[in-house]
Motif scaffolding. Structure first.
Motif, PDB file in Angstrom:
ATOM      1  N   UNK A   1      34.367  42.328  39.697  1.00 32.58           N
ATOM      2  CA  UNK A   1      34.465  43.754  39.414  1.00 32.58           C
ATOM      3  C   UNK A   1      35.820  44.359  39.737  1.00 32.58           C
ATOM      4  N   UNK A   2      36.549  43.782  40.689  1.00 33.96           N
ATOM      5  CA  UNK A   2      37.861  44.318  41.082  1.00 33.96           C
ATOM      6  C   UNK A   2      38.799  43.129  41.304  1.00 33.96           C
ATOM      7  N   UNK A   3      39.548  42.756  40.282  1.00 35.85           N
ATOM      8  CA  UNK A   3      40.381  41.557  40.361  1.00 35.85           C
ATOM      9  C   UNK A   3      41.543  41.722  41.326  1.00 35.85           C
ATOM     10  N   UNK A   4      42.070  42.950  41.437  1.00 29.29           N
ATOM     11  CA  UNK A   4      43.190  43.170  42.352  1.00 29.29           C
ATOM     12  C   UNK A   4      42.780  42.851  43.788  1.00 29.29           C
ATOM     13  N   UNK A   5      41.614  43.355  44.196  1.00 32.86           N
ATOM     14  CA  UNK A   5      41.127  43.051  45.533  1.00 32.86           C
ATOM     15  C   UNK A   5      40.761  41.578  45.649  1.00 32.86           C
ATOM     16  N   UNK A   6      40.314  40.983  44.555  1.00 33.04           N
ATOM     17  CA  UNK A   6      40.026  39.555  44.568  1.00 33.04           C
ATOM     18  C   UNK A   6      41.258  38.728  44.869  1.00 33.04           C
TER      19      UNK A   6
ATOM     20  N   UNK B   1      43.947  39.811  46.503  1.00 36.11           N
ATOM     21  CA  UNK B   1      44.320  40.067  47.900  1.00 36.11           C
ATOM     22  C   UNK B   1      43.458  39.238  48.850  1.00 36.11           C
ATOM     23  N   UNK B   2      42.143  39.268  48.623  1.00 38.81           N
ATOM     24  CA  UNK B   2      41.228  38.519  49.488  1.00 38.81           C
ATOM     25  C   UNK B   2      41.503  37.022  49.405  1.00 38.81           C
TER      26      UNK B   2
END
Length: 249
Positions: free
Chosen positions: A122-127, A129-130
């Motif tokens: 749902x949120x590739x940017x945070x993916x 980063x994680x």
């Protein structure tokens, strides 16, 4: 009915995995290889049930089925890697070759998982980063503790753990999004919050198993108990990954 069958297959596979670990610890490597292959077949079949459910719901919409197919490919590659790693004790003269080929097979399986979870997150940017944060933490914690024959092998090991960590990173971000009522998947994969949670826990268990395997095999520990724990954690992880497909169907 599909869920009941999937749980039954996981239960049978868990029993086979336990028998495999027992045979492995007893040095009955031929029997252990057969049991390992049968246990792996169980989680592949569970993934197949999930893919079948996706096909039934999505029909000919290939974009919606492709991520589930990639996940099933990852499970199948994991099963092949299982057999190769079990056979290295049956054929000790080919031990190193079988381990390395099995490791490549597992890497391809992780890449298949990554191909499924990145587009669906749902949120590739945070993916991203994680994934980067987890990969850095795992490599910093593990690589100094292992001893390999060359820098190339060290780099390869770090890259393998980074890819495994990336799968976990994207799966966790998807699970968090689902838990908070956000997007739990792109249109390509109608995952539910429960399926993302199973996927996140399963991939994390797989990563934990890989870390234990690396430290035990290349860190000089050679602990039968740690090996058994790693094998059990691995099977639990693959089973949850497979069940995530059933929950998403």
């Amino acid at each position: 009915m599909t869920s009941v069958l999937a749980v039954a297959l996981v239960a049978v596979g868990a029993v086979l995995q336990a028998l495999f670990v027992r045979a492995d610890r007893a040095g009955a490597y031929g029997r252990a290889a057969v049991l390992k292959g049968c246990a792996a077949l169980a989680f592949v079949l569970v993934g197949g049930l999930g893919l079948w459910g996706d096909l039934a719901h999505a029909g000919r919409d290939a974009a919606r089925v492709a991520p589930a197919a990639a996940m099933c490919l990852g499970l199948a590659l994991g099963a092949v890697g299982d057999v190769l790693h079990a056979l290295r004790f049956v054929l000790p003269s080919r031990k190193r070759l079988l381990f390395n080929v099995g490791a490549v097979t597992f890497l391809l399986g992780h890449l298949s998982y990554l191909a499924a979870v990145v587009p669906a997150c749902g949120n590739r940017a945070w993916g991203v980063v994680a994934s980067l944060a987890l990969a850095a933490a795992v490599d910093v914690a593990v690589l100094p503790r292992i001893r390999v024959q060359s820098v190339v092998e060290l780099v390869a090991g770090g890259a393998y753990l980074a890819v495994t960590s990336a799968v976990v990173g994207f799966a966790v971000v998807g699970a968090v999004a689902g838990a908070h009522g956000g997007a739990v998947g792109a249109a390509a994969w109608p995952g539910t919050a429960a399926s993302w949670l199973a996927l996140a826990v399963g991939t994390a268990a797989f990563l934990a198993s890989d870390v234990m395997l690396a430290v035990n095999t290349f860190g000089g520990l050679d602990s039968p108990r740690l090996r058994a724990t790693s094998l059990g954690t691995y099977y639990a992880g693959q089973s949850l990954i497979a069940l995530s497909l059933v929950l998403a169907a």
